[in-house]
Scaffold this motif. Structure first.
Motif, PDB file in Angstrom:
ATOM      1  N   PRO A  91       0.830  -1.210   0.000  1.00  0.00           N
ATOM      2  CA  PRO A  91       0.000   0.000   0.000  1.00  0.00           C
ATOM      3  C   PRO A  91       0.863   1.258   0.000  1.00  0.00           C
ATOM      4  O   PRO A  91       2.066   1.213   0.274  1.00  0.00           O
ATOM      5  N   PRO A  92       0.259   2.423  -0.307  1.00  0.00           N
ATOM      6  CA  PRO A  92       1.021   3.684  -0.308  1.00  0.00           C
ATOM      7  C   PRO A  92       1.673   3.945   1.046  1.00  0.00           C
ATOM      8  O   PRO A  92       1.122   3.629   2.094  1.00  0.00           O
ATOM      9  N   LEU A  93       2.853   4.529   0.986  1.00  0.00           N
ATOM     10  CA  LEU A  93       3.649   4.765   2.183  1.00  0.00           C
ATOM     11  C   LEU A  93       4.031   6.232   2.264  1.00  0.00           C
ATOM     12  O   LEU A  93       4.464   6.842   1.288  1.00  0.00           O
ATOM     13  N   GLU A  94       3.837   6.826   3.429  1.00  0.00           N
ATOM     14  CA  GLU A  94       4.322   8.164   3.767  1.00  0.00           C
ATOM     15  C   GLU A  94       3.677   9.316   2.992  1.00  0.00           C
ATOM     16  O   GLU A  94       4.167  10.440   3.050  1.00  0.00           O
ATOM     17  N   SER A  95       2.596   9.086   2.281  1.00  0.00           N
ATOM     18  CA  SER A  95       1.911  10.182   1.589  1.00  0.00           C
ATOM     19  C   SER A  95       0.529   9.745   1.125  1.00  0.00           C
ATOM     20  O   SER A  95       0.345   8.596   0.703  1.00  0.00           O
ATOM     21  N   ARG A  96      -0.424  10.677   1.160  1.00  0.00           N
ATOM     22  CA  ARG A  96      -1.776  10.436   0.674  1.00  0.00           C
ATOM     23  C   ARG A  96      -2.018  11.161  -0.651  1.00  0.00           C
ATOM     24  O   ARG A  96      -3.157  11.259  -1.116  1.00  0.00           O
ATOM     25  N   ASP A  97      -0.971  11.666  -1.275  1.00  0.00           N
ATOM     26  CA  ASP A  97      -1.148  12.461  -2.490  1.00  0.00           C
ATOM     27  C   ASP A  97      -1.782  11.673  -3.627  1.00  0.00           C
ATOM     28  O   ASP A  97      -2.497  12.240  -4.457  1.00  0.00           O
ATOM     29  N   VAL A  98      -1.529  10.376  -3.684  1.00  0.00           N
ATOM     30  CA  VAL A  98      -2.084   9.590  -4.784  1.00  0.00           C
ATOM     31  C   VAL A  98      -3.605   9.585  -4.749  1.00  0.00           C
ATOM     32  O   VAL A  98      -4.269   9.511  -5.793  1.00  0.00           O
ATOM     33  N   TYR A  99      -4.190   9.702  -3.571  1.00  0.00           N
ATOM     34  CA  TYR A  99      -5.648   9.793  -3.471  1.00  0.00           C
ATOM     35  C   TYR A  99      -6.141  11.135  -4.025  1.00  0.00           C
ATOM     36  O   TYR A  99      -7.206  11.210  -4.656  1.00  0.00           O
ATOM     37  N   ALA A 100      -5.370  12.188  -3.785  1.00  0.00           N
ATOM     38  CA  ALA A 100      -5.723  13.490  -4.353  1.00  0.00           C
ATOM     39  C   ALA A 100      -5.641  13.443  -5.876  1.00  0.00           C
ATOM     40  O   ALA A 100      -6.475  14.042  -6.569  1.00  0.00           O
ATOM     41  N   TYR A 101      -4.635  12.727  -6.412  1.00  0.00           N
ATOM     42  CA  TYR A 101      -4.541  12.583  -7.861  1.00  0.00           C
ATOM     43  C   TYR A 101      -5.822  11.954  -8.418  1.00  0.00           C
ATOM     44  O   TYR A 101      -6.359  12.402  -9.437  1.00  0.00           O
ATOM     45  N   ALA A 161      -7.499   0.319  -8.554  1.00  0.00           N
ATOM     46  CA  ALA A 161      -6.950   0.207  -9.905  1.00  0.00           C
ATOM     47  C   ALA A 161      -6.250   1.494 -10.314  1.00  0.00           C
ATOM     48  O   ALA A 161      -5.212   1.469 -10.986  1.00  0.00           O
ATOM     49  N   ALA A 162      -6.803   2.639  -9.907  1.00  0.00           N
ATOM     50  CA  ALA A 162      -6.173   3.915 -10.237  1.00  0.00           C
ATOM     51  C   ALA A 162      -4.800   4.025  -9.582  1.00  0.00           C
ATOM     52  O   ALA A 162      -3.837   4.485 -10.206  1.00  0.00           O
ATOM     53  N   ILE A 163      -4.695   3.584  -8.320  1.00  0.00           N
ATOM     54  CA  ILE A 163      -3.403   3.624  -7.632  1.00  0.00           C
ATOM     55  C   ILE A 163      -2.390   2.746  -8.352  1.00  0.00           C
ATOM     56  O   ILE A 163      -1.218   3.117  -8.509  1.00  0.00           O
ATOM     57  N   VAL A 164      -2.822   1.586  -8.810  1.00  0.00           N
ATOM     58  CA  VAL A 164      -1.923   0.688  -9.552  1.00  0.00           C
ATOM     59  C   VAL A 164      -1.395   1.384 -10.800  1.00  0.00           C
ATOM     60  O   VAL A 164      -0.188   1.340 -11.096  1.00  0.00           O
ATOM     61  N   VAL A 165      -2.280   2.054 -11.535  1.00  0.00           N
ATOM     62  CA  VAL A 165      -1.845   2.728 -12.762  1.00  0.00           C
ATOM     63  C   VAL A 165      -0.930   3.912 -12.441  1.00  0.00           C
ATOM     64  O   VAL A 165       0.077   4.129 -13.122  1.00  0.00           O
ATOM     65  N   PHE A 166      -1.262   4.673 -11.408  1.00  0.00           N
ATOM     66  CA  PHE A 166      -0.380   5.784 -11.013  1.00  0.00           C
ATOM     67  C   PHE A 166       1.006   5.260 -10.630  1.00  0.00           C
ATOM     68  O   PHE A 166       2.023   5.899 -10.917  1.00  0.00           O
ATOM     69  N   LEU A 209       8.598   8.115  -4.684  1.00  0.00           N
ATOM     70  CA  LEU A 209       8.264   8.048  -6.097  1.00  0.00           C
ATOM     71  C   LEU A 209       7.486   6.793  -6.445  1.00  0.00           C
ATOM     72  O   LEU A 209       6.494   6.848  -7.181  1.00  0.00           O
ATOM     73  N   VAL A 210       7.907   5.640  -5.918  1.00  0.00           N
ATOM     74  CA  VAL A 210       7.257   4.378  -6.282  1.00  0.00           C
ATOM     75  C   VAL A 210       6.122   4.038  -5.334  1.00  0.00           C
ATOM     76  O   VAL A 210       4.977   3.887  -5.752  1.00  0.00           O
ATOM     77  N   SER A 211       6.407   3.927  -4.039  1.00  0.00           N
ATOM     78  CA  SER A 211       5.345   3.590  -3.095  1.00  0.00           C
ATOM     79  C   SER A 211       4.295   4.695  -3.036  1.00  0.00           C
ATOM     80  O   SER A 211       3.095   4.425  -3.101  1.00  0.00           O
ATOM     81  N   GLY A 212       4.729   5.938  -2.918  1.00  0.00           N
ATOM     82  CA  GLY A 212       3.796   7.056  -2.855  1.00  0.00           C
ATOM     83  C   GLY A 212       3.229   7.457  -4.197  1.00  0.00           C
ATOM     84  O   GLY A 212       2.290   8.248  -4.263  1.00  0.00           O
ATOM     85  N   ALA A 213       3.794   6.925  -5.292  1.00  0.00           N
ATOM     86  CA  ALA A 213       3.319   7.192  -6.659  1.00  0.00           C
ATOM     87  C   ALA A 213       3.250   8.679  -6.972  1.00  0.00           C
ATOM     88  O   ALA A 213       2.353   9.142  -7.677  1.00  0.00           O
ATOM     89  N   HIS A 214       4.215   9.450  -6.481  1.00  0.00           N
ATOM     90  CA  HIS A 214       4.196  10.887  -6.733  1.00  0.00           C
ATOM     91  C   HIS A 214       4.453  11.191  -8.202  1.00  0.00           C
ATOM     92  O   HIS A 214       5.278  10.533  -8.857  1.00  0.00           O
TER      93      HIS A 214
END
Length: 466
Positions: A91-101, A161-166, A209-214
């Protein structure tokens, strides 16, 4: 540390970070206003903190130990791949920015201009995953990323699925960086293996970059690719235009990439610097970058509202930004005397003014030197002097400096420290250490300014001869 031991030490560290992500990462259902104490007192709190701390230490230690002795480029790439794998599937680590994306993409896909309204206007179906501070703010990202986010949400239809693509987009950005770094390294006379190791094995890449998908991953990838194309084909209009277009695409993700365009124009010159040569060769780079930014903006049916959205980053107050730390310290010093001073607007304004001067000075010095290295310094100055500093911002200069700098100590130390600034669920430690951190950062700034002044005076003092 022997290189084979460093490889598997890093793998163990990455695996522990993945454990921390599963147990207490930035999960959709986790509290949106946590504190270090609430994390510790929560379910598996001590285990989450321990896994994060030890994992980060192992990964950082393994990276640091080989900063000057990487066996080969191939070995570095294989090792980096092994380190990224555990956090890639966690799961995402150290940031919730991917949800904002995802929410901004949902807004755009529904026909709402994310530069005019926050994600709460839809409302986004995943609104409860986003921190409260960002729910009513306009998107600060460039038009290309807004379009990309909209396409991701429309194609997937679900948050997971969106998080996977990001994440896959972030990996593509890392791969693009890996392709471009050897080109920059060859021009600067730096070993490609060292450049790739310093830039991509850094814990900031795996975690943010990878876990947080920034989206910084794609921005940096396009930026490095653009610089690589320009550096490999100076004086040739077609490649220079293509390189400028890549830099424009990077700026259409995050506008910060525009900082390197004037330096890329210098890289494009064949022979010595002159105004004529700058216009003749650098003009293709600048023209390509500007045309792409403007073209993408209007093709997306948007406007330049994303420029104004950048100012909302100042809503976050953390001492990791020197100008913010100085403003906080001034306020603390006024309290014992009964004063209540909000010095942040002033100190942050001074910081931006200093940044403008520094960028012009760096470009002027780069005319007759290696402009790629100065481009890295310009990115570093931008990160340091901006009102807000997030740990993953340091990857911007790190990627360029890793391939161009002779001395690596100062910027790798900063990357090392930045790796420990955010807890697994996205809680930034600077928010809870401001009374200590701000004065210390202010003291550090004072010391550095004094040293710079003394160095400047020493350089101007003529050497006595007998």
């Amino acid at each position: 540390m022997p290189h084979h031991l460093a490889r598997w030490t890093g793998v163990a560290g990455s695996a522990l970070l993945a454990v921390a992500a599963f147990l207490g990462g930035a999960l959709p259902g986790s509290p949106l206003r946590p504190t270090p104490v609430s994390i510790w007192q929560g379910s598996n709190g001590p285990l989450v903190i321990a896994a994060w701390l030890v994992g980060t230490a192992l990964l950082a230690g393994a990276w640091w130990s080989l900063r000057e002795q990487v066996p080969s480029t191939r070995w570095a790439l294989v090792t980096i791949g092994l380190w990224l794998l555990p956090v890639l599937i966690a799961p995402p680590l150290e940031s919730r920015d991917v949800y904002a994306y995802a929410c901004q993409g949902a807004s755009y896909a529904a026909g709402i201009n994310p530069y005019e309204q926050g994600v709460s206007a839809l409302p986004c179906p995943w609104l409860d995953t986003i921190s409260y501070i960002w729910r009513d703010t306009p998107a600060p990202y460039g038009p290309l990323f807004v379009v990309l986010a909209g396409a991701v949400v429309k194609a997937t239809g679900s948050l997971t699925a969106a998080i996977v693509v990001f994440r896959l987009i972030a990996v593509a950005g890392v791969a693009l960086t890996a392709l471009g770094l050897p080109v920059l390294a060859r021009r600067a006379g730096v070993p490609a293996s060292r450049a790739i190791w310093l830039a991509l094995a850094c814990p900031l890449v795996a975690v943010h970059l990878v876990s947080g998908a920034h989206n910084d991953a794609l921005m940096v990838g396009l930026l490095v690719a653009g610089l690589a194309v320009v550096a490999s084909r100076p004086g040739r209009p077609g490649p220079l235009l293509a390189g400028g277009a890549l830099l424009g695409l990077a700026a259409a993700i995050k506008v910060t990439a525009l900082v390197v365009v004037p330096f890329a124009a210098l890289v494009a010159i064949v022979g010595g610097y002159s105004i004529r040569a700058l216009i003749r060769h650098g003009g293709w780079v600048v023209g390509g970058a500007v045309a792409v930014v403007v073209g993408v903006t209007f093709a997306a049916g948007l406007d330049f509202g994303w420029v104004g959205g950048l100012a909302r980053g100042g809503d976050v107050i953390a001492w990791t930004s020197p100008s913010t730390a100085i403003g906080q310290t001034v306020g603390y010093l006024a309290v014992p005397f009964g004063g209540h001073i909000d010095a942040l607007p002033v100190t942050r304004g001074i910081g931006m003014a200093v940044l403008a001067v520094v960028l012009v000075w760096l470009w002027w010095r780069a005319r007759n030197r290696e402009p790629l290295w100065y481009a890295g310094l310009a990115l570093a100055a931008t990160v340091v002097l901006a009102p807000l500093f997030h740990p993953w911002y340091w990857i911007w200069p790190l990627a360029v400096l890793a391939a161009t700098a002779r001395r690596t100590g100062w910027f790798t130390v900063l990357a090392l420290v930045a790796s420990f600034l955010v807890l697994p669920d996205g809680t930034g430690l600077p928010r809870y250490t401001k009374s200590v951190g701000a004065p210390l950062m202010t003291l550090l700034v004072i010391v550095l300014v004094i040293r710079l002044v003394r160095s400047a005076r020493a350089a101007r003092t003529p050497v006595a001869t007998n």
